[in-house]
Design an enzyme around this catalytic site. Sequence first.
Site, mmCIF file in Angstrom:
data_model
loop_
_atom_site.group_PDB
_atom_site.id
_atom_site.type_symbol
_atom_site.label_atom_id
_atom_site.label_comp_id
_atom_site.label_asym_id
_atom_site.label_seq_id
_atom_site.Cartn_x
_atom_site.Cartn_y
_atom_site.Cartn_z
ATOM 1 N N GLU A 172 5.220 8.573 -3.987
ATOM 2 C CA GLU A 172 4.501 9.747 -3.554
ATOM 3 C C GLU A 172 5.633 10.987 -3.085
ATOM 4 O O GLU A 172 5.329 11.390 -1.616
ATOM 5 C CB GLU A 172 3.538 9.415 -2.658
ATOM 6 C CG GLU A 172 2.250 8.686 -3.122
ATOM 7 C CD GLU A 172 1.154 8.379 -2.032
ATOM 8 O OE1 GLU A 172 1.300 9.051 -1.142
ATOM 9 O OE2 GLU A 172 0.117 7.984 -2.527
ATOM 10 N N GLU A 373 -2.096 2.384 -6.727
ATOM 11 C CA GLU A 373 -2.881 2.307 -5.654
ATOM 12 C C GLU A 373 -4.233 2.864 -6.004
ATOM 13 O O GLU A 373 -4.219 3.983 -6.372
ATOM 14 C CB GLU A 373 -2.311 3.119 -4.370
ATOM 15 C CG GLU A 373 -0.950 2.906 -3.818
ATOM 16 C CD GLU A 373 -0.402 3.504 -2.657
ATOM 17 O OE1 GLU A 373 -1.402 4.172 -2.105
ATOM 18 O OE2 GLU A 373 0.704 3.430 -2.431
HETATM 19 C C1 PNW Z 1 -0.815 6.808 0.290
HETATM 20 N N1 PNW Z 1 -2.925 12.861 1.910
HETATM 21 O O1 PNW Z 1 -0.705 7.936 1.258
HETATM 22 C C2 PNW Z 1 0.249 5.746 0.608
HETATM 23 O O2 PNW Z 1 1.296 5.592 -0.536
HETATM 24 C C3 PNW Z 1 -0.287 4.547 1.319
HETATM 25 O O3 PNW Z 1 0.808 4.111 2.115
HETATM 26 C C4 PNW Z 1 -1.309 4.679 2.221
HETATM 27 O O4 PNW Z 1 -1.494 3.747 2.890
HETATM 28 C C5 PNW Z 1 -2.482 5.093 1.155
HETATM 29 O O5 PNW Z 1 -2.115 6.150 0.308
HETATM 30 C C6 PNW Z 1 -3.658 5.473 2.014
HETATM 31 O O6 PNW Z 1 -3.707 6.600 2.786
HETATM 32 C C7 PNW Z 1 -1.311 8.886 1.376
HETATM 33 O O7 PNW Z 1 -3.216 13.058 2.990
HETATM 34 C C8 PNW Z 1 -1.669 9.309 2.455
HETATM 35 O O8 PNW Z 1 -3.002 13.497 0.935
HETATM 36 C C9 PNW Z 1 -2.000 10.506 2.879
HETATM 37 C C10 PNW Z 1 -2.225 11.587 1.515
HETATM 38 C C11 PNW Z 1 -2.092 10.884 0.422
HETATM 39 C C12 PNW Z 1 -1.689 9.610 0.188
#
Ligand code: PNW
Length: 468
Positions: A172, A373
């Site tokens: 990401e 994921e």
């Molecule tokens: C992903 N947003 O994180 C990550 O790859 C993981 O480590 C995380 O635990 C999981 O999703 C759940 O959140 C994100 O705010 C965190 O757009 C925030 C965002 C997107 C992905």
Amino acid sequence: RGASITQGRADFPTGFVWGAATASYQIEGAVKEDGRQPSIWDTFSGTPGKVAGGDTGDVACEHYFHYADDVRLMSDLGLHAYRFSVAWPRVQPDGTGPVNPRGLDFYSRLVDKLLEAGITPYATLYHWDLPQSLEDAGGWPERDTAHRFADYARAVHERLGDRVRHWTTLNEPWVSAFLGYGNGVHAPGRKDPAAALRAAHHLLLGHGLATQALRAGGAEEITLVLNLAPVITPAQVGDPAAGPSPADAEAVNRIDTLLTRQFLDPALRGRYPAELLEIVERNGGLAHIRDGDLTTINQPIETIGINYYNPCVVESGPGEAADAAWPGSEDVRFCAVDAPVTAMGWPIVPNGLSRLLVRLADDYPEVGLIVTENGAAFDDVVEDGRVHDTGRTGYLDGHLRAVHAAIAAGADVRGYLVWSLLDNFEWAEGYRRRFGIVHVDFATQRRLLKDSALWYREVIKRNGLRGN
Ligand code: PNW
């Protein structure tokens, strides 16, 4: 909207990969063990006011000590694959220079345990824990960080490449760049849109350079993992056939450019969308994008990893406050969605995943797809030694049906990895948000299979979903 409405039976293709995912800082703990030095997340979580509850990854799931038990859990669930990340500050504590063999030893032991259990390791090189010394030298907005990343990638591959065949460079990069350097919600907490755009380019450059290093070492599958979402208007949430109005089409396109095409067009086509370059030009300029960079970034890779949680719903109109995570989008409004939500407040829209997968298959047919994921946080409670997390099971069931529909429509989706194996440190939300299919009691480190894990074990066993 179907999150919990079971329908017909859904059989997945032979060889479909079923697994679960985690990330180093979210589960390992042991932050001072065996020569590890701080990452930007140690610094950030140690700064009051940055993470809910003042939580840090100091202890987390103590996976660093309990990894063998955790592999037994995976084996008990019948997982085919386990996606984990390697902590750069364990391998190169200062982000540069000689490797720390004791840090690499941990991942070597983990990989051996996985292989003994017949579980295929999927290693991610960067899931957000940049060595603090590299941030002190400027972090991802500085070009040198991309070269440091490639050196680190080479070192990890040299040690694990005899046993690990599946490699992800970045997890990401949009989140690293725009939450880390844009709106400051993630480490290192900087709020500078121009720095965020430079970070995005240098992350991509790091991806290209690391891919060259992995390829030279003989890696079999190289993946770029992105947080992706279909970008749609409110009307399209319930009616996938609806199109955006001409007025909204521009807003949709802007956000899709920043979220999706900013990364996939350079990585897979060797060019930036013109609209992205205009945004960069207005936010700090183009000087950091040098001749030859796009050729370096555009390395052949086998798969795109998709992290999907919810759609991105927008319309045109003044945003309430210009969001520094979306430079150049002052005329875009992010909309609430009329759908049930998870404990994160994220709307549950499974058809968004089919829509996304089919679009990627249409627009980027040269690569395979893997859902790296997908999952949900709910307020789980332990009752008589059980966690009846029906909300999570419904979420997973709905999204697996969406994956199945995309495959039926021709998308080359090769696997599905649940986020997450364990309840863990959910970044800015700390431990209050539980994404695991395995419950963790953080006071005792006891693991308990939630009902969703028992359900997932059956799904894997039958290679699909039963009907009702
Ligand atoms: C992903 N947003 O994180 C990550 O790859 C993981 O480590 C995380 O635990 C999981 O999703 C759940 O959140 C994100 O705010 C965190 O757009 C925030 C965002 C997107 C992905």
